[in-house]
Scaffold this motif. Structure first.
Motif, short mmCIF file in Angstrom:
data_model
loop_
_atom_site.label_atom_id
_atom_site.label_comp_id
_atom_site.label_asym_id
_atom_site.label_seq_id
_atom_site.Cartn_x
_atom_site.Cartn_y
_atom_site.Cartn_z
N ARG A 190 0.84 -1.20 0.00
CA ARG A 190 0.00 0.00 0.00
C ARG A 190 0.87 1.25 0.00
O ARG A 190 0.66 2.18 -0.79
CB ARG A 190 -0.92 0.01 1.22
CG ARG A 190 -1.79 1.28 1.30
CD ARG A 190 -2.60 1.37 2.59
NE ARG A 190 -3.59 0.32 2.65
CZ ARG A 190 -3.65 -0.61 3.60
NH1 ARG A 190 -2.77 -0.62 4.60
NH2 ARG A 190 -4.58 -1.53 3.59
N GLN A 202 1.53 6.36 -7.00
CA GLN A 202 0.44 7.28 -7.30
C GLN A 202 0.93 8.73 -7.28
O GLN A 202 0.60 9.53 -8.16
CB GLN A 202 -0.68 7.07 -6.28
CG GLN A 202 -1.94 7.84 -6.56
CD GLN A 202 -3.00 7.52 -5.52
OE1 GLN A 202 -2.73 7.51 -4.31
NE2 GLN A 202 -4.20 7.23 -5.98
N TRP A 214 -7.00 -8.42 -0.84
CA TRP A 214 -6.79 -6.97 -0.85
C TRP A 214 -6.28 -6.50 -2.20
O TRP A 214 -6.82 -5.55 -2.79
CB TRP A 214 -5.81 -6.58 0.27
CG TRP A 214 -5.44 -5.13 0.25
CD1 TRP A 214 -6.15 -4.09 0.75
CD2 TRP A 214 -4.26 -4.57 -0.34
NE1 TRP A 214 -5.48 -2.91 0.51
CE2 TRP A 214 -4.32 -3.19 -0.16
CE3 TRP A 214 -3.16 -5.12 -1.01
CZ2 TRP A 214 -3.33 -2.32 -0.60
CZ3 TRP A 214 -2.16 -4.26 -1.46
CH2 TRP A 214 -2.25 -2.88 -1.26
N GLN A 220 -6.43 -8.06 -5.07
CA GLN A 220 -7.46 -8.33 -6.07
C GLN A 220 -8.42 -7.14 -6.17
O GLN A 220 -8.79 -6.71 -7.27
CB GLN A 220 -8.21 -9.60 -5.70
CG GLN A 220 -9.26 -10.03 -6.69
CD GLN A 220 -9.96 -11.30 -6.23
OE1 GLN A 220 -10.32 -11.45 -5.06
NE2 GLN A 220 -10.14 -12.23 -7.16
N ASP A 221 -8.78 -6.59 -5.04
CA ASP A 221 -9.67 -5.42 -5.01
C ASP A 221 -8.98 -4.19 -5.58
O ASP A 221 -9.61 -3.39 -6.29
CB ASP A 221 -10.14 -5.16 -3.58
CG ASP A 221 -11.16 -4.05 -3.50
OD1 ASP A 221 -12.22 -4.15 -4.18
OD2 ASP A 221 -10.92 -3.06 -2.77
N ILE A 222 -7.70 -4.02 -5.28
CA ILE A 222 -6.95 -2.89 -5.83
C ILE A 222 -6.95 -2.96 -7.36
O ILE A 222 -7.18 -1.96 -8.04
CB ILE A 222 -5.48 -2.88 -5.30
CG1 ILE A 222 -5.45 -2.68 -3.78
CG2 ILE A 222 -4.63 -1.83 -6.02
CD1 ILE A 222 -6.03 -1.38 -3.31
N ALA A 269 -9.11 -4.67 -9.32
CA ALA A 269 -10.48 -4.57 -9.84
C ALA A 269 -10.97 -3.12 -9.88
O ALA A 269 -11.76 -2.75 -10.75
CB ALA A 269 -11.42 -5.43 -9.00
N THR A 270 -10.51 -2.29 -8.95
CA THR A 270 -10.94 -0.90 -8.89
C THR A 270 -9.93 0.04 -9.54
O THR A 270 -10.07 1.27 -9.41
CB THR A 270 -11.20 -0.46 -7.43
OG1 THR A 270 -9.96 -0.51 -6.71
CG2 THR A 270 -12.24 -1.34 -6.77
N ASN A 271 -8.92 -0.51 -10.19
CA ASN A 271 -7.86 0.29 -10.80
C ASN A 271 -7.24 1.27 -9.82
O ASN A 271 -6.95 2.41 -10.14
CB ASN A 271 -8.39 1.02 -12.05
CG ASN A 271 -7.27 1.49 -12.95
OD1 ASN A 271 -6.19 0.89 -12.99
ND2 ASN A 271 -7.51 2.57 -13.68
N VAL A 299 -8.60 2.66 -7.17
CA VAL A 299 -9.50 3.59 -6.48
C VAL A 299 -9.69 3.19 -5.03
O VAL A 299 -9.79 4.03 -4.14
CB VAL A 299 -10.87 3.66 -7.21
CG1 VAL A 299 -11.88 4.45 -6.41
CG2 VAL A 299 -10.68 4.27 -8.60
N SER A 300 -9.70 1.87 -4.73
CA SER A 300 -9.90 1.41 -3.36
C SER A 300 -8.64 1.48 -2.52
O SER A 300 -8.65 1.09 -1.36
CB SER A 300 -10.45 -0.02 -3.36
OG SER A 300 -9.50 -0.91 -3.94
#
Length: 137
Positions: A66, A73, A125, A127-129, A131-133, A135-136
């Motif tokens: 993260r 970012q 975790w 996988q969600d990052i 999937a949301t490009n 955003v999460s």
């Protein structure tokens, strides 16, 4: 804090953790070579993951990635052409150097149970990052 000086933070294996240094390296590459595409490869954390009732709790890995993704970012927001980030690694790579205690991946390999694969907390975790490009994040 002077440029190039970062607070020292280490894992139990003495690997320095410094997302600011990753950001600084991208800025230096951009300043030296111009607007070229940059790819971060094999970035991750080797650690002895906590296993509780067949659940792999690897919050230190999530925190490490993260923080490094935030550095990525920030670089993108500054106009650096970061085109890819590849975490190290999808599945555990066991290192004999530390008695096979350190794991690296998003998927745990249970050496005591016929090499059973178990998806870690970080797997879901990340996988969600994806999937949301981001955003999460």
């Amino acid at each position: 804090m002077l440029k190039g000086e970062y607070p020292a933070e280490y894992t139990r294996w003495n690997w320095e953790i410094c997302p600011d240094a990753l950001h600084d390296a991208m800025k230096r590459i951009h300043a030296r070579y111009g607007d070229i595409p940059i790819y971060i490869t094999e970035n991750g954390l080797g650690d002895e993951d906590l296993v509780v009732n067949d659940e792999i709790l690897d919050e230190p890995r999530i925190d490490y990635i993260r923080r490094h993704l935030f550095a990525c970012q920030q670089a993108i927001e500054e106009g650096i052409k970061l085109k890819g980030y590849y975490a190290w690694s999808w599945i555990d790579l066991l290192s004999w150097l530390n008695g096979y205690k350190k794991q690296y991946g998003f998927v745990y390999v249970d050496r005591d149970n016929k090499l059973k694969r178990i998806k870690k907390q970080s797997y879901f975790w990340y996988q969600d990052i994806i999937a949301t490009n981001g955003v999460s994040l």
